[in-house]
Design a protein around this motif. Sequence first.
Motif, PDB file in Angstrom:
ATOM      1  N   ALA A   1       0.716  -1.142  -0.136  1.00  0.00           N
ATOM      2  CA  ALA A   1       0.105  -0.005  -0.089  1.00  0.00           C
ATOM      3  C   ALA A   1       0.832   1.447   0.091  1.00  0.00           C
ATOM      4  O   ALA A   1       0.327   2.278  -0.618  1.00  0.00           O
ATOM      5  CB  ALA A   1      -0.891  -0.032   1.309  1.00  0.00           C
ATOM      6  N   GLU A   2       1.868   1.383   0.827  1.00  0.00           N
ATOM      7  CA  GLU A   2       2.735   2.324   0.939  1.00  0.00           C
ATOM      8  C   GLU A   2       3.395   2.912  -0.527  1.00  0.00           C
ATOM      9  O   GLU A   2       3.399   4.080  -0.933  1.00  0.00           O
ATOM     10  CB  GLU A   2       3.972   2.275   1.848  1.00  0.00           C
ATOM     11  CG  GLU A   2       4.705   3.429   1.985  1.00  0.00           C
ATOM     12  CD  GLU A   2       5.977   3.064   3.122  1.00  0.00           C
ATOM     13  OE1 GLU A   2       6.842   4.163   3.316  1.00  0.00           O
ATOM     14  OE2 GLU A   2       5.798   2.069   3.826  1.00  0.00           O
ATOM     15  N   ALA A   3       3.670   1.742  -1.353  1.00  0.00           N
ATOM     16  CA  ALA A   3       4.511   2.206  -2.695  1.00  0.00           C
ATOM     17  C   ALA A   3       3.337   2.741  -3.514  1.00  0.00           C
ATOM     18  O   ALA A   3       3.561   3.633  -4.221  1.00  0.00           O
ATOM     19  CB  ALA A   3       5.037   1.032  -3.228  1.00  0.00           C
ATOM     20  N   LEU A   4       2.168   1.995  -3.433  1.00  0.00           N
ATOM     21  CA  LEU A   4       0.958   2.418  -4.351  1.00  0.00           C
ATOM     22  C   LEU A   4       0.524   3.904  -3.952  1.00  0.00           C
ATOM     23  O   LEU A   4       0.137   4.562  -4.746  1.00  0.00           O
ATOM     24  CB  LEU A   4      -0.058   1.438  -3.995  1.00  0.00           C
ATOM     25  CG  LEU A   4      -1.181   1.395  -5.175  1.00  0.00           C
ATOM     26  CD1 LEU A   4      -0.695   1.142  -6.574  1.00  0.00           C
ATOM     27  CD2 LEU A   4      -2.213   0.219  -4.844  1.00  0.00           C
ATOM     28  N   GLN A   5       0.533   4.196  -2.661  1.00  0.00           N
ATOM     29  CA  GLN A   5       0.315   5.430  -2.173  1.00  0.00           C
ATOM     30  C   GLN A   5       0.889   6.813  -2.708  1.00  0.00           C
ATOM     31  O   GLN A   5       0.808   7.540  -3.147  1.00  0.00           O
ATOM     32  CB  GLN A   5       0.109   5.452  -0.603  1.00  0.00           C
ATOM     33  CG  GLN A   5      -0.540   6.771  -0.111  1.00  0.00           C
ATOM     34  CD  GLN A   5      -0.462   6.800   1.215  1.00  0.00           C
ATOM     35  OE1 GLN A   5       0.435   6.314   1.945  1.00  0.00           O
ATOM     36  NE2 GLN A   5      -1.722   7.103   1.881  1.00  0.00           N
ATOM     37  N   THR A   6       2.454   6.259  -2.735  1.00  0.00           N
ATOM     38  CA  THR A   6       3.402   7.106  -3.247  1.00  0.00           C
ATOM     39  C   THR A   6       3.313   7.589  -4.800  1.00  0.00           C
ATOM     40  O   THR A   6       3.103   8.446  -5.264  1.00  0.00           O
ATOM     41  CB  THR A   6       4.845   6.700  -2.995  1.00  0.00           C
ATOM     42  OG1 THR A   6       5.075   6.465  -1.543  1.00  0.00           O
ATOM     43  CG2 THR A   6       6.015   7.395  -3.617  1.00  0.00           C
ATOM     44  N   ASN A   7       3.046   6.294  -5.368  1.00  0.00           N
ATOM     45  CA  ASN A   7       2.727   6.571  -6.884  1.00  0.00           C
ATOM     46  C   ASN A   7       1.682   7.265  -7.304  1.00  0.00           C
ATOM     47  O   ASN A   7       1.532   8.119  -8.000  1.00  0.00           O
ATOM     48  CB  ASN A   7       2.589   5.208  -7.580  1.00  0.00           C
ATOM     49  CG  ASN A   7       3.981   4.284  -7.692  1.00  0.00           C
ATOM     50  OD1 ASN A   7       4.790   4.761  -7.718  1.00  0.00           O
ATOM     51  ND2 ASN A   7       3.572   3.120  -7.919  1.00  0.00           N
ATOM     52  N   ILE A   8       0.422   7.118  -6.395  1.00  0.00           N
ATOM     53  CA  ILE A   8      -0.715   7.709  -6.808  1.00  0.00           C
ATOM     54  C   ILE A   8      -0.502   9.276  -6.530  1.00  0.00           C
ATOM     55  O   ILE A   8      -1.216   9.803  -7.339  1.00  0.00           O
ATOM     56  CB  ILE A   8      -1.847   7.357  -5.879  1.00  0.00           C
ATOM     57  CG1 ILE A   8      -2.418   5.930  -6.114  1.00  0.00           C
ATOM     58  CG2 ILE A   8      -3.206   8.164  -5.873  1.00  0.00           C
ATOM     59  CD1 ILE A   8      -3.348   5.073  -5.180  1.00  0.00           C
ATOM     60  N   LEU A   9       0.319   9.731  -5.594  1.00  0.00           N
ATOM     61  CA  LEU A   9       0.369  11.203  -5.410  1.00  0.00           C
ATOM     62  C   LEU A   9       1.098  11.786  -6.672  1.00  0.00           C
ATOM     63  O   LEU A   9       1.308  13.137  -6.863  1.00  0.00           O
ATOM     64  CB  LEU A   9       1.221  11.497  -4.268  1.00  0.00           C
ATOM     65  CG  LEU A   9       0.446  11.096  -2.956  1.00  0.00           C
ATOM     66  CD1 LEU A   9       1.439  11.034  -1.423  1.00  0.00           C
ATOM     67  CD2 LEU A   9      -0.750  12.137  -2.640  1.00  0.00           C
ATOM     68  N   ALA A  10       1.560  10.988  -7.426  1.00  0.00           N
ATOM     69  CA  ALA A  10       2.508  11.456  -8.570  1.00  0.00           C
ATOM     70  C   ALA A  10       2.102  11.127  -9.802  1.00  0.00           C
ATOM     71  O   ALA A  10       2.706  11.353 -10.837  1.00  0.00           O
ATOM     72  CB  ALA A  10       3.950  11.059  -8.453  1.00  0.00           C
ATOM     73  N   GLY A  11       0.951  10.508  -9.990  1.00  0.00           N
ATOM     74  CA  GLY A  11       0.357  10.217 -11.449  1.00  0.00           C
ATOM     75  C   GLY A  11      -0.124  11.175 -12.189  1.00  0.00           C
ATOM     76  O   GLY A  11      -0.300  12.403 -11.843  1.00  0.00           O
ATOM     77  N   ALA A  12      -0.639  10.658 -13.535  1.00  0.00           N
ATOM     78  CA  ALA A  12      -1.033  11.774 -14.471  1.00  0.00           C
ATOM     79  C   ALA A  12      -2.471  11.493 -14.932  1.00  0.00           C
ATOM     80  O   ALA A  12      -2.731  10.256 -15.132  1.00  0.00           O
ATOM     81  CB  ALA A  12      -0.089  11.802 -15.731  1.00  0.00           C
ATOM     82  N   PHE A  13      -3.246  12.363 -15.053  1.00  0.00           N
ATOM     83  CA  PHE A  13      -4.709  12.072 -15.600  1.00  0.00           C
ATOM     84  C   PHE A  13      -4.585  12.171 -17.120  1.00  0.00           C
ATOM     85  O   PHE A  13      -4.037  12.966 -17.674  1.00  0.00           O
ATOM     86  CB  PHE A  13      -5.817  13.056 -15.042  1.00  0.00           C
ATOM     87  CG  PHE A  13      -6.090  13.012 -13.470  1.00  0.00           C
ATOM     88  CD1 PHE A  13      -6.845  11.904 -13.012  1.00  0.00           C
ATOM     89  CD2 PHE A  13      -5.213  13.515 -12.697  1.00  0.00           C
ATOM     90  CE1 PHE A  13      -7.117  11.654 -11.840  1.00  0.00           C
ATOM     91  CE2 PHE A  13      -5.335  13.500 -11.218  1.00  0.00           C
ATOM     92  CZ  PHE A  13      -6.519  12.300 -10.858  1.00  0.00           C
ATOM     93  N   PRO A  14      -5.463  11.252 -17.805  1.00  0.00           N
ATOM     94  CA  PRO A  14      -5.996  11.299 -19.070  1.00  0.00           C
ATOM     95  C   PRO A  14      -6.220  12.830 -19.602  1.00  0.00           C
ATOM     96  O   PRO A  14      -6.919  13.561 -18.946  1.00  0.00           O
ATOM     97  CB  PRO A  14      -6.974  10.391 -19.593  1.00  0.00           C
ATOM     98  CG  PRO A  14      -6.845   9.353 -18.203  1.00  0.00           C
ATOM     99  CD  PRO A  14      -6.420  10.328 -17.060  1.00  0.00           C
ATOM    100  N   GLU A  15      -5.954  13.069 -20.919  1.00  0.00           N
ATOM    101  CA  GLU A  15      -6.245  14.455 -21.347  1.00  0.00           C
ATOM    102  C   GLU A  15      -7.876  14.737 -21.293  1.00  0.00           C
ATOM    103  O   GLU A  15      -8.232  15.860 -20.816  1.00  0.00           O
ATOM    104  CB  GLU A  15      -5.806  14.513 -22.593  1.00  0.00           C
ATOM    105  CG  GLU A  15      -5.829  16.244 -23.369  1.00  0.00           C
ATOM    106  CD  GLU A  15      -5.045  17.213 -22.294  1.00  0.00           C
ATOM    107  OE1 GLU A  15      -5.721  18.192 -22.164  1.00  0.00           O
ATOM    108  OE2 GLU A  15      -4.031  16.704 -21.836  1.00  0.00           O
ATOM    109  N   THR A  16      -8.565  13.776 -21.583  1.00  0.00           N
ATOM    110  CA  THR A  16      -9.928  13.853 -21.649  1.00  0.00           C
ATOM    111  C   THR A  16     -10.458  14.058 -20.210  1.00  0.00           C
ATOM    112  O   THR A  16     -11.385  15.011 -19.978  1.00  0.00           O
ATOM    113  CB  THR A  16     -10.728  12.470 -22.197  1.00  0.00           C
ATOM    114  OG1 THR A  16     -10.261  11.239 -21.264  1.00  0.00           O
ATOM    115  CG2 THR A  16     -10.531  12.274 -23.680  1.00  0.00           C
TER     116      THR A  16
END
Length: 864
Positions: A360-375
């Motif tokens: 969960a910790e690694a996933l939480q870190t990733n989620i905070l830095a992700g990108a949303f699709p342009e749509t």
Amino acid sequence: MAFYSHVSTGWDSLDRIIDHLRMGDNVVWQVDTIEAYQKLVSLFVNRATAAGERVVYMRFARHGPLLEERGNVTVHHLNVDGGFESFSAQVHTIITREGRDIFYVFDSLSDLLHVWATDLMIVNFFFITCPYLYELNTIAYFAILRNRHSFKAIARIRETTQVLIDVYNHKRQLCVHPIKIQDRYSPTMFFPHVKEGGELVPVISSVEASRLFASLTRHPATDAQRHLDYWDRLFMQAKALVDGAAGAEERQDMVEQLSRLLLSRNKRLLGLIRRHMTLADLIQIKSRLIGTGFIGGKSLGMLLARQILAADSDDRWGEVLEPHDSFYIGSDVFYSYIVQNGWWKLFMEHKTPEGFFEKAEALQTNILAGAFPETVRERFQLMLEYFGQSPIIVRSSSLLEDAFGSAFAGKYDSFFCVNQGSPEQRYEAFEEAVRKIYASTMNPDALAYRRQRGLDQMDEQMALLVQRVSGAYRKNYFFPEMAGVGLSHNPYVWKKGMDADAGMLRLVLGLGTRAVNRVENDYPRIVALDQPLVKPLTGLQDIRKYSQHYVDHLNLEENALQTMPLEELTAKDLGLRLDRVAVRDTETADRARAAGRPIPEQWVLTFDDFLTSSPFTRIMCRMLGALQQAYGVPVDIEFTVNFNQAGDLQVNLLQCRPFQTIGRRAGVVMPEHIPEERTFIRSEGRFMGGNVSLPIALIIWVDAEAYTALSTTDRYSVARLIGKLNRRLVHPDTMPALLLGPGRWGTHTPAMGVPVTFSEINHISALAEVSYQDGSLIPDLSFGTHFFHDLTETNIFYLAIYPENPDVRLDTAWLEILPNLLPEAAPGDSRLAVVVKVCDVREQGLILQSDVLSQRLVCYRATT
């Protein structure tokens, strides 16, 4: 196992055209009928099993079975009703278990539309499954039905798969048209081919090819619709029913269908939706929806409660309720965010028992830095343009949140966006809030909460509710007149004769954050709706001490949520009608003048005048009563209070959810004449948990005097130690425990109590907060707060103990002579044995008993 690269489709002519299949190929067949796909599957499977290959059939669709289990053919029956996550996890688990070099056949992906209703999630499923199959060197067959999906969905599938072949009939001739064959090429490979005898012949002539494709040209209206996701087309059908002459039964059928896709799968909630929401209501929700999927529990609760009140003919709620202005970010956006950022494999590792907390910790870190699709970004931008610079709040609204039996109160985050600055700055602040809420799904407390309730394997998509903040501009500040929490059942009556079923409120000036959170050094006004002027306090000194001293607000100039002392806020001449909500504190002012230090005018927030001179109490009592009657159980609401230009009261209903009360209603026979030397605790009132007779096997005691002598670091160490004991020793059935400690359990400020998280006390049977005046450690139940919800949902009995009161007894001397089991229970924390004592009291027959009617509580030793 297949170590060769060339594999047959079972149709020699097709093998020659596409140069055979390769291990690693995902093969997508676009067909007109399931029968056409089944023939292709039969050819492939018969050839594969004849060659000794293992075939795994993923069976999940409503259409007839493609294969029967036999010899080398294994059939897995999958459940699609649990949602995208659980279905994808089932498939992932099977693929992992089966291993490498397996041949797979999947039912038609198009059939998933009846449960997911969106091309996006089918594409997401294919996007995460196809590469995993490729990685394991398999061959997999999939089918999609022609004209069921948007052009964009077909394009995404074509990008992801290795092989895409179109199969259709033209003038009673079977046509096979390879669209994509990865890493293979021949001069005629991508021509359409017609079946002549057993052979496939390419249509090379331009004349024949033109005629063939002309006959396949769709009607312009159909082509136009296929630019839309299936989801949008479904709602277009719904709007046509509303605008047309459709009968009530046909409309209701569509309500049933859409509710299961947009609102909830919960049977009890679906019953409420059926009674109180129309097809037009659902279309209105869709008009404010970003993405697809469910709007989540918090959004549904707010909308459903408003519909219940709108249908209540006894009150004119339209004149009282402030309209809401909300958008909803669909739950599918959350999964798409996980999938399209490439974290699904990590997400599946997190879903395993051993990885649930670890990953969960690694996933939480990733989620905070992700990108949303342009749509999605474009829709976010349009929504923010609509709100302009009005403050908004982004609130969690997960699938399981605010449901019957699982409130998830305080487990996920919500954020105010003050919404000042340039469009770019406002957008970045909003997107950051969304990421943080998504990341909060991986909080240890939220995960522990899910596991404890057996929800760890259920879909928990995070939808979002975006609301215009209710309130008014006051110079550079923005906040409502008042806000609070309401409970239709008062579980903590503090006076004989008080009616628990009349309900209660937790009321504050300004933003409601101080009402829903357990705030340090501050207290809201507690209102028993049947006796609104009766306070659980006596004397002005106590009323002053246990009142609200700080006000939460949005500072427009600083673009931030802030807290300000009440006296500082009143000095800013913001036009507050303090005479309506407060009384002058002349005693404090007189003492200051006598001491030669004049101070600004002092006020104590009591809300007494407002409660008696306005219709507010009557309104809230009727609102809570109407909602409880509709839900069939007690409810918990969040609200704000404002006044319109005419000076009329306006209540904004922000949230409504089922409220779980604890304790049995049956009477408890309280013991009489218990010898003082066998009485451990005696008190009147100040407990929550109903009528109980609870055996206690273990006492965990944090000594107040020793605790206050600790450093801040060591106080946190005490909290972590309590968590260890909670996990290692305590069990509600076999080892019920009473936890006693100074001040407030679960505080964020170690000076106010022990800063445990709820997952560190979730196995406790009874929780006691002990007053310790020397350290200003004062208990506070904080009705309606997130902490309060955790207690009620986990069936933890609560009591506040004030040893300084003459009618209260707490026999700590008895505790001091009992052996301390801490050194053997937690050897690494032996140094804290002077602060934390663990006592096994099973031989003493300790019993905790309470009676709501008499407001008596006693904990005594049944044996001498």
